[in-house]
Design a protein around this motif. Structure first.
Motif, PDB file in Angstrom:
ATOM      1  N   LEU A  13       1.040  -1.174  -0.324  1.00 42.67           N
ATOM      2  CA  LEU A  13      -0.200  -0.057   0.021  1.00 42.67           C
ATOM      3  C   LEU A  13       1.159   1.525  -0.254  1.00 42.67           C
ATOM      4  CD1 LEU A  13      -2.828   1.604   0.312  1.00 42.67           C
ATOM      5  CD2 LEU A  13      -2.337   1.437   2.736  1.00 42.67           C
ATOM      6  N   THR A  14       1.858   1.295   0.811  1.00 40.57           N
ATOM      7  CA  THR A  14       2.543   2.647   0.830  1.00 40.57           C
ATOM      8  C   THR A  14       3.243   2.808   0.039  1.00 40.57           C
ATOM      9  OG1 THR A  14       3.345   1.456   3.641  1.00 40.57           O
ATOM     10  CG2 THR A  14       5.183   3.634   2.436  1.00 40.57           C
ATOM     11  N   MET A  17       1.180   3.991  -3.152  1.00 36.66           N
ATOM     12  CA  MET A  17       0.560   5.338  -3.306  1.00 36.66           C
ATOM     13  C   MET A  17       1.764   6.069  -3.634  1.00 36.66           C
ATOM     14  SD  MET A  17      -2.427   4.986  -0.353  1.00 36.66           S
ATOM     15  CE  MET A  17      -2.842   6.614  -0.932  1.00 36.66           C
ATOM     16  N   GLN A  22      -3.783   3.149  -6.414  1.00 33.56           N
ATOM     17  CA  GLN A  22      -4.367   2.816  -5.637  1.00 33.56           C
ATOM     18  C   GLN A  22      -4.119   1.091  -5.677  1.00 33.56           C
ATOM     19  OE1 GLN A  22      -6.991   5.111  -3.369  1.00 33.56           O
ATOM     20  NE2 GLN A  22      -5.704   6.367  -5.013  1.00 33.56           N
ATOM     21  N   PRO A  23      -4.318   0.934  -3.848  1.00 37.71           N
ATOM     22  CA  PRO A  23      -3.906  -0.936  -3.747  1.00 37.71           C
ATOM     23  C   PRO A  23      -5.020  -1.202  -4.684  1.00 37.71           C
ATOM     24  CG  PRO A  23      -4.709   0.624  -1.982  1.00 37.71           C
ATOM     25  CD  PRO A  23      -5.037   1.131  -2.990  1.00 37.71           C
ATOM     26  N   LYS A  26      -9.354  -4.543  -1.196  1.00 34.35           N
ATOM     27  CA  LYS A  26      -9.313  -5.852  -0.393  1.00 34.35           C
ATOM     28  C   LYS A  26     -10.367  -5.059   0.458  1.00 34.35           C
ATOM     29  CE  LYS A  26      -4.863  -3.152   2.208  1.00 34.35           C
ATOM     30  NZ  LYS A  26      -6.229  -2.793   3.758  1.00 34.35           N
ATOM     31  N   LYS A  28     -11.952  -2.884   2.965  1.00 31.40           N
ATOM     32  CA  LYS A  28     -11.052  -1.503   4.371  1.00 31.40           C
ATOM     33  C   LYS A  28     -11.454  -1.450   5.457  1.00 31.40           C
ATOM     34  CE  LYS A  28     -11.763   1.416  -0.304  1.00 31.40           C
ATOM     35  NZ  LYS A  28     -10.433   1.441  -0.281  1.00 31.40           N
ATOM     36  N   GLN A 308      -4.697   6.858   3.484  1.00 36.01           N
ATOM     37  CA  GLN A 308      -3.271   6.091   3.562  1.00 36.01           C
ATOM     38  C   GLN A 308      -3.940   4.325   4.167  1.00 36.01           C
ATOM     39  OE1 GLN A 308       1.168   5.900   4.131  1.00 36.01           O
ATOM     40  NE2 GLN A 308       1.368   4.315   2.820  1.00 36.01           N
ATOM     41  N   GLY A 311      -6.444   3.067   1.390  1.00 33.11           N
ATOM     42  CA  GLY A 311      -6.363   3.390   0.190  1.00 33.11           C
ATOM     43  C   GLY A 311      -7.084   4.218  -1.148  1.00 33.11           C
TER      44      GLY A 311
END
Length: 517
Positions: A13-14, A17, A22-23, A26, A28, A308, A311
């Motif tokens: 994810l890090t 972004m 976008q991740p 999944k 949220k 973050q 997402g």
């Protein structure tokens, strides 16, 4: 295995972004954000502070990360909350950078982005405020939709009658199945006033060095601690409900406060107890528990953290930096070794409705404060020798003065009445300050000894002043240009007092407006 999977997910994810992507889809996380009103560090029992009972805060800290060095952007309610919502410092927020003014609609807030991304958003208690959001073009408070319909009979009349947990349940019942939520719980506690004697008159108490060692002060602090304990217990009810619903495993929980304690030399100052606040963060399965960190962080870092975690693409031109790398123990080379704080007008406390502008930089060892108008009274002007009648019922008399310190306050009244017995502490809290202040916060967290005039600290002072001014200039602070007085022009919608000069509630002061405003 589950913990490892979540860490991998957050690491991806890090990276995504950082590239503006976008991740992958999944589930949220839910986000429960709790912000008390006027709670200084270290007033939580997780910090080992005597006389404070916060078992819920302590449990969240134990299951996640406890921050020793978290700072609000400003030492007053509405600028601090506006900075938190936008991820910007107060000098980047125009009217919202001063107290009880407008919140310009042009500044994006993370709550709106979460809402647009499918989150159910809302709040109970105190959101952004005080100030005027309606006339600035907002449909709702910048935090979101209010859930304040459920009330209780509180144990003391000075405690809010809002039933925070019942209102959260009402909010929860309105969301769709599997819909993630962001919910803001803004307790009114421990803002003044307090019920005298509610905290008892015996027992341990944490007495900061800037307050007199007297029974009146200690009892005031006990009453303060009692309101902190009440707020903590109400939050526990919400967390218990999340556990019953099976939501706790997928909820990011953040507990903090908007600014420091309403005592002399604390709230409405950039000294340590004005901006240094408690912070505990937990997220089961993602954040490893039982950790405590000395990293310097600001509450402006929460906006990018929430986005973050959810997402959601971040906001442009913000100063805050996501805490997720720190929370998940990744290498975080982007973190600064300092935090910046600032203050403009707090209350109607001086002629012409001007404020006490100041800026500060806090490192691990030192706090440097730059007072932009040292000729002004920092706690508000003292009471006049004689007072003319107020021109209208809407304009309150000046009274006892020093209005940047909340009334009614037994501690404020005690120091004023006994200033000859405690001259140094009275001077620190009420009298004029030099343009530069420097404190060794490791050894002097009460900020009782200004080192700015000590030649032994010249190199430290010069370095911090240069760094502060450089960062403020980069961020476009009007106080670093010829437009700093624009802050004095901004309207105030709160109480106006009968000081000489401009005193029109809700109007711009034309004497300080520039032609391009």
């Amino acid at each position: 295995m589950r913990h490892t999977t979540w860490l991998i997910a957050v690491t991806c994810l890090t990276a995504l972004m950082a590239c503006g992507q976008q991740p992958p889809a999944k589930k949220k996380p839910n986000i429960l954000f709790v912000i008390t009103d006027d709670q200084s560090f270290p007033y939580a029992s997780a910090y080992g502070t005597p006389g404070v009972r916060t078992p819920v805060f302590d449990a969240v800290a134990a299951s996640g990360v406890l921050f020793n060095n978290a700072f609000a952007a400003a030492p007053q309610c509405s600028p601090s909350r506006a900075a938190l919502l936008t991820g910007r410092n107060i000098w980047q927020l125009e009217e919202a950078g001063t107290h009880s003014s407008y919140f310009p609609k042009k500044f994006p807030v993370f709550t709106a982005l979460l809402d647009s991304a499918g989150y159910k958003t809302g709040y109970t208690g105190k959101a952004w405020g005080p100030g005027n959001w309606k006339d600035a073009g907002w449909k709702n408070n910048p935090v979101g939709v209010a859930y304040n319909q459920h009330t209780i009979v509180p144990p003391y009349k000075t405690i809010s009658n809002i039933d925070y947990s019942a209102n959260f349940k009402a909010f929860y019942q309105q969301k769709q199945a599997d819909q993630p939520f962001f919910f803001w719980v803004g307790t009114h506690e421990p803002h003044r006033a307090y019920t005298k004697g509610s905290g008892g008159d015996t027992g341990a108490v944490h007495l900061p060095a800037f307050l007199p060692d007297d029974a009146v002060i200690k009892n005031d602090l006990r009453d303060y601690a009692e309101e902190i304990a009440w707020a903590d217990a109400q939050i526990g009810k919400i967390i218990d409900f999340l556990r019953e619903k099976g939501e706790l495993e997928n909820t990011l929980i953040v507990l903090t406060s908007d600014n420091g304690m309403p005592f002399p030399s604390a709230k409405a100052t950039l000294m340590e107890y004005g901006t240094h606040v408690p912070l505990a963060v937990s997220w089961k399965g993602v954040i490893e528990g039982g950790r405590r960190t000395d990293e310097l962080v600001g509450l402006i870092d929460l906006a990018p953290t929430f986005l973050q975690a959810a997402g959601v693409a971040g906001m442009p031109q913000i100063s805050g930096k996501s805490l997720l790398p720190l929370l998940t123990q990744q290498t975080d080379t982007a973190r600064n070794a300092y935090v910046l704080t600032g203050m403009e007008r707090h209350s109607a406390s001086r002629p012409d409705n001007v404020g006490y502008p100041s800026r500060a930089i806090r490192t691990a060892d030192y706090l440097f404060v730059l007072n932009c108008k040292p000729d002004r009274w920092p706690a508000g002007d003292p009471p006049p020798a004689s007072e003319a009648p107020s021109p209208s019922p809407d304009i309150k008399p000046v009274g006892r003065g020093y209005h940047d310190i909340d009334d009614p306050s037994p501690s404020k009244s005690f120091l004023i009445t006994h200033k000859n017995e405690w001259p140094q502490l009275f001077h620190q809290g009420f009298e004029k300050r030099p343009a530069e202040l420097l404190y060794d916060v490791r050894n002097d967290p009460g900020c009782t000894k200004n080192l700015a005039a000590d030649p032994a600290f010249d190199s430290v002072r010069h370095a911090l002043r240069s760094q502060l001014q450089e960062m403020l200039t980069q961020q476009g602070d009007p106080r670093m240009t010829d437009n700093g007085d624009i802050f004095e022009s901004y309207p105030r919608f709160g109480t106006m007092r009968n000081f000489p000069g401009f005193k029109k509630k809700g109007e711009y002061n034309p004497a300080y407006q520039h032609a391009d405003h």
